[in-house]
Motif scaffolding. Structure first.
Motif, PDB file in Angstrom:
ATOM      1  N   HIS A 151     -31.514  19.568 -31.850  1.00 55.10           N
ATOM      2  CA  HIS A 151     -32.380  18.863 -30.910  1.00 55.10           C
ATOM      3  C   HIS A 151     -33.239  17.856 -31.657  1.00 55.10           C
ATOM      4  N   HIS A 152     -33.939  17.033 -30.898  1.00 58.50           N
ATOM      5  CA  HIS A 152     -34.839  16.053 -31.502  1.00 58.50           C
ATOM      6  C   HIS A 152     -36.071  15.894 -30.615  1.00 58.50           C
ATOM      7  N   LEU A 153     -37.111  15.398 -31.218  1.00 56.59           N
ATOM      8  CA  LEU A 153     -38.342  15.085 -30.496  1.00 56.59           C
ATOM      9  C   LEU A 153     -38.638  13.619 -30.710  1.00 56.59           C
ATOM     10  N   ASP A 154     -38.852  12.886 -29.641  1.00 54.50           N
ATOM     11  CA  ASP A 154     -39.253  11.482 -29.720  1.00 54.50           C
ATOM     12  C   ASP A 154     -40.744  11.409 -29.428  1.00 54.50           C
ATOM     13  N   LEU A 155     -41.489  10.875 -30.358  1.00 56.57           N
ATOM     14  CA  LEU A 155     -42.931  10.733 -30.184  1.00 56.57           C
ATOM     15  C   LEU A 155     -43.256   9.268 -29.989  1.00 56.57           C
ATOM     16  N   ASP A 156     -43.914   8.932 -28.901  1.00 58.15           N
ATOM     17  CA  ASP A 156     -44.295   7.552 -28.603  1.00 58.15           C
ATOM     18  C   ASP A 156     -45.817   7.480 -28.592  1.00 58.15           C
ATOM     19  N   PHE A 157     -46.365   6.755 -29.539  1.00 59.87           N
ATOM     20  CA  PHE A 157     -47.810   6.650 -29.650  1.00 59.87           C
ATOM     21  C   PHE A 157     -48.366   5.386 -29.002  1.00 59.87           C
ATOM     22  N   PRO A 165     -43.021  22.247 -27.879  1.00 61.17           N
ATOM     23  CA  PRO A 165     -41.721  21.999 -27.251  1.00 61.17           C
ATOM     24  C   PRO A 165     -40.856  23.258 -27.362  1.00 61.17           C
ATOM     25  N   ASP A 166     -40.290  23.660 -26.269  1.00 58.69           N
ATOM     26  CA  ASP A 166     -39.492  24.886 -26.284  1.00 58.69           C
ATOM     27  C   ASP A 166     -38.435  24.860 -25.186  1.00 58.69           C
ATOM     28  N   SER A 167     -37.862  23.689 -24.940  1.00 61.57           N
ATOM     29  CA  SER A 167     -36.904  23.574 -23.848  1.00 61.57           C
ATOM     30  C   SER A 167     -35.457  23.616 -24.319  1.00 61.57           C
ATOM     31  N   ARG A 221     -31.205  28.556 -27.348  1.00 58.49           N
ATOM     32  CA  ARG A 221     -31.071  29.323 -28.589  1.00 58.49           C
ATOM     33  C   ARG A 221     -29.909  30.302 -28.447  1.00 58.49           C
ATOM     34  N   ASP A 222     -29.300  30.632 -29.590  1.00 57.98           N
ATOM     35  CA  ASP A 222     -28.249  31.645 -29.548  1.00 57.98           C
ATOM     36  C   ASP A 222     -28.867  33.042 -29.668  1.00 57.98           C
ATOM     37  N   LEU A 223     -28.045  34.063 -29.762  1.00 55.32           N
ATOM     38  CA  LEU A 223     -28.546  35.439 -29.801  1.00 55.32           C
ATOM     39  C   LEU A 223     -29.417  35.721 -31.022  1.00 55.32           C
ATOM     40  N   ALA A 224     -29.190  34.981 -32.117  1.00 48.84           N
ATOM     41  CA  ALA A 224     -29.991  35.167 -33.332  1.00 48.84           C
ATOM     42  C   ALA A 224     -31.291  34.371 -33.271  1.00 48.84           C
ATOM     43  N   GLY A 225     -31.470  33.572 -32.213  1.00 41.92           N
ATOM     44  CA  GLY A 225     -32.682  32.771 -32.079  1.00 41.92           C
ATOM     45  C   GLY A 225     -32.579  31.389 -32.679  1.00 41.92           C
ATOM     46  N   VAL A 226     -31.392  31.008 -33.162  1.00 42.36           N
ATOM     47  CA  VAL A 226     -31.196  29.680 -33.753  1.00 42.36           C
ATOM     48  C   VAL A 226     -31.082  28.659 -32.625  1.00 42.36           C
ATOM     49  N   ALA A 227     -31.927  27.648 -32.674  1.00 42.86           N
ATOM     50  CA  ALA A 227     -31.944  26.631 -31.615  1.00 42.86           C
ATOM     51  C   ALA A 227     -30.782  25.661 -31.773  1.00 42.86           C
ATOM     52  N   GLU A 228     -30.339  25.141 -30.639  1.00 40.10           N
ATOM     53  CA  GLU A 228     -29.329  24.088 -30.677  1.00 40.10           C
ATOM     54  C   GLU A 228     -29.925  22.872 -31.373  1.00 40.10           C
TER      55      GLU A 228
END
Length: 70
Positions: free
Chosen positions: A23-29, A9-11, A14-21
């Motif tokens: 976020h969360h990932l939902d996994l449905d099995f 996942p990479d959507s 990120r800020d200039l330092a590379g810190v991502a906003e």
């Protein structure tokens, strides 16, 4: 697990330092773990911030949040 798909996942922004906003990932099995005896295997790495990133975030009055698994 038959093979690694190497899809990451990479959507998120990120800020200039590379810190991502934040976020969360939902996994449905779905029905993959009907008996509730499943294992989740995560493969990858996290490039955690260094001291200058923490200092910059502190000066901007922003908190850096570590990974949380629920």
């Amino acid at each position: 697990m038959l093979q690694r798909d190497r899809v990451y996942p990479d959507s998120f922004r990120r800020d200039l330092a590379g810190v991502a906003e934040l976020h969360h990932l939902d996994l449905d099995f779905g029905d993959a773990a009907r008996s509730n005896h499943a294992a989740l295997i995560l493969y990858g790495w996290v490039d955690w911030a260094d001291g200058s990133t923490f200092l910059s975030a502190s000066q901007a009055h922003r908190d850096l949040v570590s990974r949380i698994f629920r």
